[in-house]
Motif scaffolding. Structure first.
Motif, PDB file in Angstrom:
ATOM      1  N   SER A  41       0.845  -1.196   0.000  1.00  0.00           N
ATOM      2  CA  SER A  41       0.000   0.000   0.000  1.00  0.00           C
ATOM      3  C   SER A  41       0.873   1.235   0.000  1.00  0.00           C
ATOM      4  CB  SER A  41      -0.912   0.030   1.234  1.00  0.00           C
ATOM      5  OG  SER A  41      -1.897  -0.963   1.147  1.00  0.00           O
TER       6      SER A  41
ATOM      7  N   ASP B 208       0.336   5.750  -0.526  1.00  0.00           N
ATOM      8  CA  ASP B 208      -0.560   6.887  -0.668  1.00  0.00           C
ATOM      9  C   ASP B 208      -0.796   7.177  -2.148  1.00  0.00           C
ATOM     10  OD1 ASP B 208      -2.033   9.224  -0.345  1.00  0.00           O
ATOM     11  OD2 ASP B 208      -0.337  10.413   0.364  1.00  0.00           O
TER      12      ASP B 208
ATOM     13  N   PRO C   5      -5.504   4.760  -0.612  1.00  0.00           N
ATOM     14  CA  PRO C   5      -4.162   4.316  -1.004  1.00  0.00           C
ATOM     15  C   PRO C   5      -4.241   3.222  -2.073  1.00  0.00           C
ATOM     16  CG  PRO C   5      -4.356   4.384   1.378  1.00  0.00           C
ATOM     17  CD  PRO C   5      -5.738   4.602   0.819  1.00  0.00           C
TER      18      PRO C   5
ATOM     19  N   THR D 143      -3.370  -0.250  -3.303  1.00  0.00           N
ATOM     20  CA  THR D 143      -3.018  -1.508  -2.649  1.00  0.00           C
ATOM     21  C   THR D 143      -3.004  -2.598  -3.710  1.00  0.00           C
ATOM     22  OG1 THR D 143      -4.056  -0.786  -0.588  1.00  0.00           O
ATOM     23  CG2 THR D 143      -3.634  -3.146  -0.819  1.00  0.00           C
TER      24      THR D 143
ATOM     25  N   LYS E 229       2.608   2.204  -9.179  1.00  0.00           N
ATOM     26  CA  LYS E 229       3.127   2.034  -7.810  1.00  0.00           C
ATOM     27  C   LYS E 229       4.524   2.618  -7.675  1.00  0.00           C
ATOM     28  CE  LYS E 229       4.187  -2.869  -8.221  1.00  0.00           C
ATOM     29  NZ  LYS E 229       3.324  -3.139  -9.362  1.00  0.00           N
TER      30      LYS E 229
ATOM     31  N   GLU F 142       5.828  -0.925   7.802  1.00  0.00           N
ATOM     32  CA  GLU F 142       5.809   0.338   7.068  1.00  0.00           C
ATOM     33  C   GLU F 142       7.123   1.041   7.317  1.00  0.00           C
ATOM     34  OE1 GLU F 142       5.411   4.689   7.075  1.00  0.00           O
ATOM     35  OE2 GLU F 142       5.163   3.584   8.932  1.00  0.00           O
TER      36      GLU F 142
END
Length: 142
Positions: free
Chosen positions: A21, A23, A31, A33, A56, A83
């Motif tokens: 994921s 932003d 977002p 994904t 992406k 993350e």
């Protein structure tokens, strides 16, 4: 129950297809994904391979960070989410494509896939992410 550091790192090092994921950087959009192959060794950075000009890849470059979530449902329901910031973006090598393909494909399929992907997927980059925030749990048997 949350996993220990060793458990979550060992789990993430297994060859799960992760949900990536990032932003979407657009008002009114959630977002992005998508499923993705990744490479990780405990204690290190995570790396993914994607097209330099893919959606992406462009969004990750703009956001400077992304998250991955890997899960399974047997023998117990378990997940690890991580993350962190991008720490490097480098041109992909054929050797890296072989490495990541070998993580997910049967040995006898790797050479043909690499040959196809190297020719057909366009210019690829390897994006390194430093794990910064972790969420994990083992929810017990499914």
């Amino acid at each position: 129950m949350a996993l220990t550091r060793e458990e979550r790192e060992r789990f993430l090092a297994e060859p799960h297809v992760a949900a990536l994921s990032v932003d979407a950087a657009e008002s009114g959009r959630a977002p992005l994904t998508v499923p993705i192959w990744y490479q990780y060794e405990p204690g290190g950075d995570i790396w993914i391979m994607t097209g330099r000009d893919s959606r992406k890849g462009t969004l990750i470059a703009g956001a400077g960070r992304f998250s991955l979530m890997a899960d399974r449902v047997t023998p117990t329901v378990r997940y690890v989410s991580v993350e962190g910031p991008v720490v490097a973006t480098l041109p992909a090598t054929r050797e890296q494509l072989v490495e990541i393909s070998g993580r997910y494909l049967p040995r006898e399929k790797v050479d043909d896939y690499v040959e196809f992907a190297w020719k057909e997927h366009g210019e690829q980059v390897v994006i390194h992410m430093r794990p910064q925030r972790w969420l994990s749990s083992d929810l017990g048997e499914s």
